[in-house]
Design an enzyme around this catalytic site. Structure first.
Site, short mmCIF file in Angstrom:
data_model
loop_
_atom_site.label_atom_id
_atom_site.label_comp_id
_atom_site.label_asym_id
_atom_site.label_seq_id
_atom_site.Cartn_x
_atom_site.Cartn_y
_atom_site.Cartn_z
N GLU A 1 0.81 -1.23 0.00
CA GLU A 1 0.00 0.00 0.00
C GLU A 1 0.84 1.28 0.00
O GLU A 1 0.74 2.11 0.90
CB GLU A 1 -0.98 -0.01 1.18
N GLU B 1 -5.73 -7.52 -0.79
CA GLU B 1 -6.44 -7.36 0.49
C GLU B 1 -7.89 -6.99 0.24
O GLU B 1 -8.19 -6.15 -0.61
CB GLU B 1 -5.79 -6.27 1.35
#
Length: 469
Positions: free
Chosen positions: A190, A290
């Site tokens: 991320e 995710e």
């Protein structure tokens, strides 16, 4: 037996014999990269560990965390995972296991003890692993899950942070380059590059560096801004899978409840297609690294059964979309203390009993993002401050990451960072005076045999775990 290294062929992942594979599994979040909502502490991992060392002393500190890392994932976990038909486990880790900030570029061999162990346990059950550096020097994003206590992602502004990250990946690639059960390397989790051009440049650099050592393994590359956007990406690197993350606000207490309406289903699919646009246009494989809702508990949520069924329905619809587009995925997450995991610590375990009053305080004061529930006192403090900031600085809400509004920035920087950090010592004091036997029993709370299975979630994952094309 692994049939050679996995590799990318067009928009497909194939094994050594050219057979197409879809990677479907989960992430071992909260393990070698600890997160506050997963195990219950407040603040960031480095703060938590420092406080525990102060309270326990160095010997008991090392004893506890070594046992905890061992119990968190054992052969029993690997067998359970394989029995569900899942074929890939993402392994998030913090760079601090392998290198110290005050002793940079000196490899800590001890960091590989548990990483090697879990890679081998998974391989024995026919499970691939993806190695994910979830926290890098300087912090690749401003959030707690990169163990960044400042809210400033310094990784992007300091070349030495990037140099150290490349160096560490070179060490990791050297160690695993001959292991075909490692599905590859996820260099940054991320990332958040406000300029959007430094991330693609870093990927080009690290791809070149790793390939000189390990020409075979796939690189799994997250998009920018928490793996949700692709501005600045104009080149597809060879033997790489590009990754998005696809959380839905309907899976959280502060979002709209999922009722399975046509509009909600269309919204989910549009969200997926937007995040996967770069991969679709460039005909590369897609990895949703995710996603997943959090769950209510019967202790504090009166309608927990209804809420959780709605979230299972939401998850089922997301998986139906992923099946439609035949993508690889890794749900967040495998194990925790009861908020999101496929399995979780027993509410009556030594760990949960010890933490129960502290966990209630965390909920009341909004000390972590994932565990946030409606609460009158923090809401009363938050709204006037947000309104005032927006009134005096209309551009504040446009501050990067642009997926955050002013409320989110205040939540992250004031509640989840500053306020949460002020509670790290209080958490550690819960363990003062603990004997090694007591610490072992606390750590053992995370052993598979002591945990509870979230059967509704696992049933859905098993139904969607078919892995071959």
């Amino acid at each position: 037996m692994a049939t050679g290294f996995l590799r990318v062929k067009g928009d497909t992942i194939v094994d050594g014999e050219g057979n197409g594979l879809v990677m479907r599994g989960a992430a071992l979040g909260g393990w070698m990269n600890m997160e506050n909502f997963i195990t219950g502490f407040a603040g960031h991992e480095a703060q938590h560990r420092a406080a525990m060392r102060r309270v326990l002393g160095p010997e008991k500190y090392e004893f506890f965390f070594d046992r905890w890392l061992e119990y968190f994932f054992t052969e029993t976990d690997a067998k359970f995972f394989a029995e569900l038909g899942l074929n890939c486990l993402r392994l998030p880790f913090n760079y601090r296991h392998f290198e110290d900030d005050m002793n940079p570029r000196v490899l800590k061999e001890s960091g590989f003890k548990h990483l090697d162990r879990v890679v081998d346990l998974c391989a024995a059950q026919g499970i691939y692993t993806i190695l994910d550096m979830h926290a890098v020097p300087g912090g690749q994003n401003p959030d707690w899950h990169s163990d960044n206590p400042t809210g400033y992602a310094a990784f992007w502004d300091y070349k030495d942070h990037q140099d150290r990250t490349v160096w560490l990946w070179e060490q990791i690639a050297t160690r695993y380059k001959n292991n075909p059960w490692v599905a590859g390397y996820n260099p940054l989790n991320e990332p958040c590059d406000p300029e959007h051009v430094r991330l693609p440049a870093f990927y080009a650099r690290i791809e070149s560096a790793i390939r000189k050592i390990d020409p075979d393994h796939i690189l799994w590359l997250d998009g920018n801004t928490f793996a949700m956007e692709w501005k600045g990406f104009d080149v597809v690197l060879p033997n790489c899978v590009y990754a998005m993350h696809d959380y839905s606000s309907m899976g959280f207490p502060t979002g709209d409840r999922y009722k399975g309406t046509a509009d909600q289903k269309a919204h989910l699919e549009r969200g997926y297609l937007r995040k996967a646009q770069f991969m679709s246009e460039n005909k590369t494989p897609v990895w949703n690294g995710e996603f997943g809702p959090v769950y209510a508990d019967n202790i504090s949520d009166l309608d927990a059964e209804t809420v959780n069924q709605e979230r299972y329905n939401l998850l089922g619809e997301q998986l139906r979309i992923y099946d439609k587009y035949n993508i690889s995925w890794s749900i967040w997450l495998y194990k925790d203390i009861g908020l999101q995991g496929m399995i979780y610590t027993n509410p009556e375990s030594r760990w949960n009993q010890r933490l129960r009053p502290f966990l209630a305080k965390k909920k009341d004061f909004w000390l972590d993002k994932w565990g946030r529930r409606p609460a009158p006192d923090p809401e009363a403090a938050l709204k006037p401050l947000v309104d005032w900031i927006d009134s005096v600085s209309p551009t504040a809400k446009e501050t990067y990451p642009t997926s955050w509004n002013t409320e989110m920035h205040v939540m992250r920087n004031v509640f989840n960072t500053f306020l949460a950090a002020s509670f790290v010592d209080e958490f550690a004091e819960l363990f003062r005076g603990s004997s090694e036997d007591d610490l072992d029993e606390l750590a053992r709370s995370f052993h598979f045999d002591r945990c509870v299975q979230r059967e509704g979630l696992n049933r859905i994952l098993k139904d969607h775990a078919h892995s071959s094309l």
